[in-house]
Design an enzyme around this catalytic site. Structure first.
Site, PDB file in Angstrom:
ATOM      1  N   GLY A   1      31.253   5.740   0.342  1.00 21.96           N
ATOM      2  CA  GLY A   1      29.800   5.824   0.390  1.00 21.96           C
ATOM      3  C   GLY A   1      29.126   4.775  -0.465  1.00 21.96           C
TER       4      GLY A   1
ATOM      5  N   ASP B   1      33.763   9.517  -7.233  1.00 20.29           N
ATOM      6  CA  ASP B   1      33.138   9.526  -5.909  1.00 20.29           C
ATOM      7  C   ASP B   1      31.709  10.040  -6.033  1.00 20.29           C
ATOM      8  OD1 ASP B   1      32.837   9.271  -3.190  1.00 20.29           O
ATOM      9  OD2 ASP B   1      34.235  10.861  -2.644  1.00 20.29           O
TER      10      ASP B   1
ATOM     11  N   ASP C   1      26.528  13.998  -1.490  1.00 19.59           N
ATOM     12  CA  ASP C   1      25.283  14.059  -0.727  1.00 19.59           C
ATOM     13  C   ASP C   1      24.318  15.069  -1.343  1.00 19.59           C
ATOM     14  OD1 ASP C   1      25.992  12.183   1.392  1.00 19.59           O
ATOM     15  OD2 ASP C   1      27.497  13.679   1.925  1.00 19.59           O
TER      16      ASP C   1
ATOM     17  N   GLU D   1      38.573  12.580   1.268  1.00 20.80           N
ATOM     18  CA  GLU D   1      37.954  12.784  -0.040  1.00 20.80           C
ATOM     19  C   GLU D   1      38.466  14.078  -0.671  1.00 20.80           C
ATOM     20  OE1 GLU D   1      33.713  10.481   0.870  1.00 20.80           O
ATOM     21  OE2 GLU D   1      33.825  12.668   0.999  1.00 20.80           O
TER      22      GLU D   1
END
Length: 229
Positions: free
Chosen positions: A37, A89, A92, A111
Site C-alpha cells: 500500500g 505495514d 485502511d 499480509e
C-alpha cells in the site's frame, strides 16, 4: 500548540513521517516483514537508505516485492525464513485497541500470513485511519472464485452488502468481495465468523492478531500507541 498555530501538514507528509519513524523498529541484521500500500511504499523508500543494515525482507505482495527489489533490497520467500522479528505495514482503518481493516489493495491474505509469522507487528498510518469503530471502510474478503455467490449470500446474512471488486484478481488467483455497511462492534468475533464461511480464503479483519504498535501521523508529530497487555 493551538490548532490555529499549527503548520498545515498534508496526508502524504504524515505518511512519510510514520514511514521514517518505523525505521527505529527495524532489527539490524534481520529479515524484515514489509507490507503493501501507499504508506508501506514510503517505508520501502526509507528502508532503502539503510538496506546494508538488514539481511533482507519478506514482502506481502508482488508489488511490494518489486519495489523492494528495485531499491536493491533482497526479498526472500517466507518458506525459506525461520524468523521475522518485525512486520511493518499500513491499515485502511484502525481502532485504539489496534484492531484493523486491511486489504484495500487486495493483499490481505499474504499480509495476514506475514503478520502471523512476525514477532512484532508495527502499523504505520496517518491520523485519518484512526476510528472509534471499524466498518466505514468496506471490508475486503478474499474468496475462491467458485464460491463467490455463496459467500456473498452469507455475508449479506451478516448484515453487509458485498460487492465484487471488478476486474481484480489477487496474487493468489482469487477474487475480492468488498463488504459495505457492515457493523463490526466485535472485530475478533466477526473475523472468526467470516473465516468459517466455506470458500473464504481470509477476511481483512486483523483483530485476533492485531498490531502491537501503532505509529500514527498527526499534525503534532508521530504518536506511538501500544496494544494493551
Amino acid at each position: 500548540m493551538p490548532a490555529a498555530e499549527r503548520p498545515h501538514v498534508n496526508q502524504d507528509e504524515l505518511k512519510r513521517a510514520v514511514a521514517r519513524a518505523a525505521l527505529d523498529f527495524v532489527v539490524p541484521g534481520a529479515i524484515i516483514g514489509v507490507g503493501s500500500g501507499s504508506t508501506a511504499n514510503l517505508f520501502i523508500d526509507e528502508l532503502a537508505g539503510i538496506r546494508d543494515r538488514i539481511a533482507g525482507t519478506v514482502a506481502s505482495s508482488q508489488k511490494s516485492a518489486d519495489r523492494l527489489a528495485g531499491h536493491g533490497i533482497p526479498v526472500f520467500d517466507l518458506n525459506a525464513v525461520d524468523d521475522v522479528p518485525v512486520y511493518i505495514d499500513g491499515a485502511d482503518e484502525i481502532t485504539a485497541g489496534l484492531a484493523m481493516i486491511k486489504g484495500g489493495g487486495g493483499a490481505l491474505t499474504r499480509e495476514k500470513i506475514v503478520a502471523a509469522v512476525a514477532r512484532q507487528f508495527v502499523c504505520i498510518a496517518d491520523g485519518s485511519k484512526l476510528v472509534s469503530a471499524l466498518g466505514r471502510f468496506p471490508l475486503p474478503v478474499e474468496v475462491i472464485p467458485m464460491a463467490r455467490a455463496y459467500v456473498a449470500r452469507e455475508l449479506a446474512g451478516l448484515g453487509g452488502r458485498p460487492v465484487l471488486r471488478a476486474g481484480f484478481t489477487t496474487d493468489n488467483g482469487n477474487v475480492i468481495l468488498d463488504v459495505h455497511g457492515l457493523a463490526i462492534p466485535d472485530p475478533a468475533a466477526m473475523e472468526e465468523a467470516i473465516d468459517r464461511i466455506a470458500g473464504v480464503v481470509t477476511v481483512g479483519l486483523f483483530a485476533r492478531r492485531g498490531a502491537d504498535v501503532l505509529l500514527l501521523g498527526t499534525a503534532d508529530g508521530v504518536r506511538t500507541m501500544r496494544r494493551a497487555q
